[in-house]
Design an enzyme around this catalytic site. Structure first.
Site, short mmCIF file in Angstrom:
data_model
loop_
_atom_site.label_atom_id
_atom_site.label_comp_id
_atom_site.label_asym_id
_atom_site.label_seq_id
_atom_site.Cartn_x
_atom_site.Cartn_y
_atom_site.Cartn_z
CG ASN A 1 32.47 47.67 54.55
OD1 ASN A 1 33.61 47.22 54.54
ND2 ASN A 1 32.06 48.53 55.46
CE LYS B 1 42.95 38.42 51.62
NZ LYS B 1 41.59 38.52 51.01
N PRO B 2 42.87 42.71 48.78
CG PRO B 2 42.03 42.99 46.62
CD PRO B 2 43.30 42.76 47.37
CD GLU C 1 37.41 36.36 50.87
OE1 GLU C 1 37.00 35.63 51.79
OE2 GLU C 1 38.29 37.24 51.04
CD GLU D 1 37.52 50.34 61.59
OE1 GLU D 1 36.47 50.13 60.94
OE2 GLU D 1 38.21 51.38 61.48
CB CYS E 1 33.08 49.86 60.08
SG CYS E 1 34.01 49.03 58.77
N GLY F 1 38.20 44.45 59.15
CA GLY F 1 37.30 43.35 58.84
C GLY F 1 36.70 42.75 60.09
CB SER F 2 35.21 39.45 60.68
OG SER F 2 36.28 38.52 60.59
#
Length: 462
Positions: A147, A170-171, A173, A243, A277, A221-222
């Protein structure tokens, strides 16, 4: 296919393990990126481990110069990165460019702070020397989201590099072209192995996190992914910075202008299509101003229209929250209907008559949805805002100094904003709470997270 004109790896269409990215605006193919293999993951971590002694021994000023040069190169490619970001995630290029430039500023900030990061001398015996010395933790795996991919990555990667760590990133996907180009811009400014970017999905992220030579796992992320990473780190001994998701409340007091409050709510819920976020996820408005507030918020949603979501899978998840709420008794005041045509747009949506049992109130929606619950007084709004599994951020709109004090002290979140859904002075850092993660993920304090302190005691030999 969207013409990216970027010299990055391109996967064979027959490769089942490649990442296929479609443009959220029209469903056209952006490109296919090959996913890293387990062998490539092992080689990247091994390269980072081999490069660590030399990079850690590099003077802090020299490390900072490399990061500053990388920031300058990133600024030169801002328009290109923004265009690719828009193609992959739907974020308008002007906003995406702001994100890239925010990342540039973050790298420059860490380039300044890195050489100033210090230990301390201890007051021991006068014949001895006692020190507390910060040292790099080692190999850092940075798992970053889609995002705001460049800005977030610059924070984690920049802080790790200036403190002498090596990085394998790793960005997401969902934006592999953006992530890989970011890595290609940075890489020439550092010795071989110091920073590397790999494309891949959760499997590749798991391979990285589970590698025994990884010392830090930094993730934005999640919550589900964050919890799985914490479980992995419990087995490997790696330090974890998380986070995770948020379910941020907005409390609207009785004494504020409802039109202004609705504008704040619309900004918080609909900016970047709600894919932020710290977006507003739940709204608790005082009954006294609820009607004009909802009317103004509904008008703002109607003006916003359909907004780009990152992909069809995410749109389906957002829409499921809305349909679940309506089935449970919520009233749809705006949006809530998937538009015709290609792409993955979704309308700005307002729901009223919401209650805490609905998924849209209990879980992070991460879309342009504003669920509203009417409360009888400020105390009720505060109590409902507190009753949540997450603890990332919260916003309070009030003219009352008493309510301001009560709110910021009582809300169990890392960030409390009063009378502004976004904003804050530079240099701040906060700890997320509960399901939202733990550890400083930004600000000067991130340098402390990415270093380990060694105590040194030196006495003269007899």
């Amino acid at each position: 296919m969207t013409d990216l004109t970027v010299d990055l790896p391109s996967a064979d269409p027959a490769d089942e393990r490649s990442i296929r990215v479609e443009n959220p605006a029209d469903g056209s193919l952006v490109g296919r990126v090959p996913m890293a293999t387990s062998e490539e993951v092992g080689a990247a971590v091994a390269g980072a481990r081999a490069a660590l002694p030399g990079w850690a021994a590099t003077p802090a000023v020299s490390r900072a110069e490399a990061v500053r040069a990388a920031a300058d190169a990133l600024a030169d490619r801002a328009d290109e990165l923004a265009r690719i970001n828009e193609a992959e995630t739907g974020r308008p290029a002007a906003e995406a460019r702001e994100g890239v430039l925010a990342g540039v500023a973050t790298l420059r900030q860490y380039a300044e702070l890195g050489p100033l990061h210090r230990g301390r001398a201890l007051l021991g015996h006068e014949s001895a020397t006692d020190l507390m010395v910060p040292e790099p933790r080692g190999v850092v795996v940075a798992l970053t989201p889609w995002n705001d991919p460049v800005a977030v990555a610059c924070g984690l990667v920049g802080a790790a590099l200036v403190t002498g760590n090596t990085v394998v990133a790793k960005p997401s996907e969902r934006c592999p072209h953006t992530g890989l180009l970011f890595g290609e811009v940075l890489r020439p400014h550092f010795p071989e192995g110091v920073v590397r970017h790999l494309a891949g999905d959760g499997t590749v992220g798991s391979w990285l996190a589970e590698h025994p030579d990884v010392d830090v796992i930094a993730h934005v992320g999640s919550t589900a992914t964050g919890r799985s990473l914490a479980a992995v780190a419990a087995r490997t001994g790696a330090k974890v910075l998380l986070e995770n998701g948020g379910n941020d409340p907005l409390i609207v007091d009785a004494d504020v202008d409802p039109q202004w409050a609705a504008e704040q709510a619309a900004t918080g819920a609909f900016a970047n299509s709600g894919q932020i976020c710290v977006a507003v996820e739940r709204i608790f408005v005082h009954r006294r101003i609820a009607e004009p507030f909802v009317d103004a918020l509904t008008a703002a949603a109607d003006r916003a229209g359909p907004l780009p979501l990152v992909d069809l899978r995410h749109r389906a998840a957002v829409h499921a929250h809305v349909t679940d709420a309506v089935a449970a008794g919520a009233r749809l005041r705006a949006g809530g209907v998937i538009p015709d045509g290609p792409g993955s747009r979704y309308p700005a949506t307002v729901l009223t008559d919401c209650d805490p049992t609905m998924r849209v109130m209990r879980e992070e929606t991460f879309g342009p949805v504003a669920p509203v619950c009417v409360v009888d007084d400020f105390a009720e709004g505060l109590a409902r805002a507190r009753d949540d599994a997450y603890g990332l951020a919260a916003t309070v709109l009030t003219r009352s100094a008493e309510h301001t004090q009560r709110a910021w002290r009582a809300l169990p979140v890392g960030t409390v904003k009063v009378n502004a859904v976004f904003g804050g002075a530079p240099g701040g850092a906060a700890h997320p709470r509960r399901a939202s993660g733990h550890g400083y993920g930004y600000g000067p304090e991130l340098l402390d997270e990415l270093t380990a302190t060694k105590v040194v005691h030196i006495e003269p030999a007899p």
